[in-house]
Design a protein around this motif. Structure first.
Motif: not given
Length: 277
Positions: A30-31, A33-36, A90, A164-165, A240
């Motif tokens: 998830q971490l 994925q949220r980094r793009g 990032q 967040g994650p 998710e």
């Protein structure tokens, strides 16, 4: 009493490192994925960690024996701490470095600590070898509880903190620091036999080739581990989208694994007297 005191010293150094390792599992996908990052990029990052673990695992025994087992335990905590802190980045290359360091640290985690304990148990304290399983059964019991608690804690800090994650990775750092500092201050150093790396690897390979049962066991274990690693990559994107809390799901997986281990032990040692294949 002397044995219980020594056992307690080992557990106080080892268990925080195991807790930190479990905290890094539930929200990694998830971490990233949220980094793009794309799923293919996430797969590459996962593979970096797996590859470094495998590559270093070939020489970790020789490395630990030469460097010193206590130093290797402290080094494991340091490498994993840097890996956790790099999760704040990032940048893809920084995250790849984090996975490489995590693989190296994990390889040391599951070799140096146990090697240190066995040497101290047998050589320095001269305790009976029959007492070693008592310590590792306690480790297994605590490890199961830590795994379940880690999923719940990861979910709690990820939801409760604005980070967040990435929050579980930051929470893991104090556990790693506690492990490294405690081992560094309270444990004695010990070393193994100094052997050339090529000779040690050659002996292991000859042992596998000369014993078909050992080779078969290794192949089966490799297949099981590969399935688990594929599952570790796939379970987050499957669950998710349905809104399943990932930390809670992780705790459920680890609780089921602990229950399966308990049933196996009861089946082998209880009334059923099942025989492992």
């Amino acid at each position: 009493p002397a044995f219980r005191g020594f056992q307690r010293q080992f557990l106080l150094g080892y268990l925080p490192a195991l807790a930190a390792d479990w905290l890094q599992g539930p929200l990694l996908f998830q971490l990233l994925q949220r980094r793009g990052f794309l799923r293919s990029q996430i797969a590459a990052l996962y593979s970096c960690g797996f590859a470094s673990n495998v590559a270093f695992g070939l020489v970790s025994g020789v490395f630990v024996d030469r460097l010193g087992r206590k130093k290797s335990c402290v080094l494991s905590s340091g490498l994993c701490s840097v890996s956790c802190l790099l999760q704040l980045s990032q940048d893809f290359l920084a995250l790849a470095a984090a996975r490489l360091l995590a693989g190296l640290g994990t390889s040391l985690l599951f070799s140096a600590f146990e090697s240190w304990y066995i040497h101290e148990h047998l050589e320095r304290h001269d305790f009976p070898a029959e007492w070693i399983p008592d310590t590792f059964s306690r480790v297994a019991l605590w490890n199961s509880g830590l795994a379940v608690a880690a999923g719940l804690l990861a979910e709690l800090v990820a939801e409760g903190l604005a980070l967040g994650p990435v929050a579980p990775f930051l929470v893991a750092v104090p556990f790693l620091a506690l492990s490294g500092i405690f081992a560094g201050k309270n444990w004695d150093e010990n070393y193994g036999k100094s052997r050339p790396c090529g000779k040690a690897c050659g002996e292991g390979l000859r042992g596998l080739v000369s014993d078909p049962r050992a080779l078969l066991l290794g192949l089966v274990q490799a297949l099981v581990e590969s399935i688990l690693l594929i599952f570790a990559f796939l379970w987050t994107p499957v669950l998710e989208p349905h809104g399943v809390p990932l930390g809670i799901a992780f705790s459920g997986f680890t609780a089921a694994s602990a229950a399966g281990s308990a049933l196996f032990r009861r089946g082998v040692t209880g009334r059923l007297r099942l025989q492992p294949l």
